[in-house]
Enzyme design. Structure first.
Site: not given
Ligand code: ARG
Length: 469
Positions: A157, A278, A284, A291, A318
């Protein structure tokens, strides 16, 4: 443009249609396989005396020359001119060798031809991706070797749960990528079946020899049913499913790297070469690669979905819908390859902040289970021990202590069963070392697991035929 099928038509195709149905813009990447397949086909035609040896020779030489032109970039691709890569190659061949070029398509249809091309292409790509998965596993094992004693909190968790080691955490991913490699090998077996000879759908009246073609092209078997051979794209679906799982595994790891590289966790620092900044905020350093890989997983799930949906309503054999298999398959192949490459580079260059991991592993009562186990070992029922330790934790939280800092006197107020040896039992290093059954995080156990994983990798490498990429 001159069509492969113009005879039956009184007028030309609408320009819109020509553009709409051409697959050349994407199936051009199959040209090498298409020509290799044609060469094997032509040789077989000669062998079976369906064409003369001289004709076969001319066609093979012509196909080789067409291949050289394509390799050298001397061919212009015009989707309005050619419907697909098969039409293009045949046109170029006829341009080169004249009338005899028109014998190439004897005893063959584009339906079995395209099935062959896609299978040949996918076989190569699977081997490349298997190699990339091996590289990734080796990278993780090298890191794990250095971190069998590096403490890391294990989570459930996303709450600190029990101590593990960084090595143990990395080995969890080695298992996932190993299963991915196995799934690809399994998919390879069903891709490695030669469909040529199925013709358009019902085979051919010519006395062809399918086994020779399979052997020449390095296929392990030939398809058993002509209808299935031209209608089957299961192997592409299986590949996309395996690719989707690879992306799931990469994405989960990426999510952890995104978390771990925050100031809040501070467990890792990404190498400058694998991070970005950034345009506005000078301070940054962003985990964009992690990501992006996490984000790209969605594309591959989409590719799988596209194939399943494309196939599900198709009557045998096909149907032109099946032309839509290629872009999805190619996208899955390209995406998974690029993601594996970038991910391996990113992980290889990670800097682990061992002190932060250690501190987190020691805080948050990750040894509370061990305290309960200690009491259970001293005759208290586990259920009661659980209850007692819960109260101890509450007490510790109120007094700003961790479990090691609670005195023996304090402990004995909760349970008479506690003795001086409790401190050894709840020492985090000991908690780790005690979990030594196979599959557990004890350093010695993990070292043995690393050795087994390495042996497994060596074994699969011996069994894979090629790994050039
Ligand atoms: N471009 C087609 C495909 O990718 C090749 C097969 C075409 N066959 C046909 N009967 N139209 O599926």
């Amino acid at each position: 443009m001159s069509k492969l099928w113009g005879g039956r038509f009184r007028k030309g195709t609408d320009p819109l249609v020509e553009e709409f149905h051409s697959s050349l813009s994407f199936d051009r990447r199959l040209y090498r396989y298409d020509i290799q397949g044609s060469i094997a086909h032509v040789r077989m035609l000669g062998h079976a005396k369906i064409i003369t040896p001289k004709e076969a020779e001319t066609l093979v030489a012509g196909l080789r020359a067409v291949l050289a032109d394509l390799d050298a970039g001397r061919v212009e691709f015009s989707p309005r001119e050619d419907e697909d890569i098969h039409s293009l190659v045949e046109r170029l061949l006829v341009d080169r060798v004249g009338e005899v070029g028109k014998k190439l398509h004897t005893a063959r249809s584009r339906n079995d031809q395209v099935a062959l091309d896609v299978r040949m292409y996918l076989k190569d790509e699977i081997m490349i991706i298997r190699g990339l998965l091996d590289d990734l596993q080796r990278t993780l094992l090298d890191l794990a070797e250095r971190h069998t004693d590096t403490l890391l909190p294990g989570y459930t968790h996303l709450q600190r749960a029990q101590p593990v080691s960084l090595a143990h955490h990395l080995l969890a991913y080695v298992e996932m990528f190993h299963r991915d490699a196995e799934r690809l090998s399994d998919c390879y077996r069903r891709t490695d079946v030669m469909p040529l000879g199925a013709g358009a759908l019902a085979g051919t009246v010519f006395p062809i020899d399918r086994e020779i073609v399979a052997r020449e092209l390095g296929f392990a078997a030939v398809t058993e049913n002509s209808l299935d051979a031209v209608a089957d794209r299961d192997f592409a679906v299986e590949f996309c499913a395996a690719a989707a799982l690879i992306m799931v595994h990469l994405s989960r790891f990426c999510e952890e790297l995104v978390l771990w590289s925050t100031a809040e966790f501070g467990f890792v620092e990404l190498d400058d070469a694998f991070a970005t900044g950034s345009s506005m905020m000078p301070q940054k350093k962003n985990p964009d690669m992690a990501e992006l890989i996490r984000g790209k997983s969605g594309r591959v799930f989409g590719d799988l979905q596209a194939l399943l949906t494309m196939l599900k309503g198709l009557p045998l054999a096909y149907n032109k819908d099946m032309q839509e298999d290629k872009e999805a398959l190619f996208d899955a192949v390209d995406t998974v390859k690029k993601c594996l490459l970038v991910f391996t580079g990113m992980v290889r260059t990670l800097r682990f902040r061992e002190a932060a991991m250690d501190q987190a592993a020691r805080g948050g009562f990750t040894n509370a289970t061990d305290l309960a186990d200690y009491l259970a070992g001293r005759g208290v029922s586990f259920r009661e021990a659980h209850e007692i330790v819960g109260r101890v934790v509450l007490y510790a939280l109120e007094h700003g202590k961790n479990l090691e800092e609670i005195t023996l006197d304090e402990y004995r107020r909760f349970s008479e069963a506690v003795r001086e040896d409790v401190y050894a039992a709840i020492r985090v290093e000991n908690c780790l070392a005690a979990r030594k059954a196979r599959g557990g995080p004890a350093p010695a156990t993990v070292r043995a697991a690393i050795a087994r994983a390495r042996a497994r990798l060596r074994q699969t490498q011996k069994n894979t035929t090629c790994s050039t990429y």
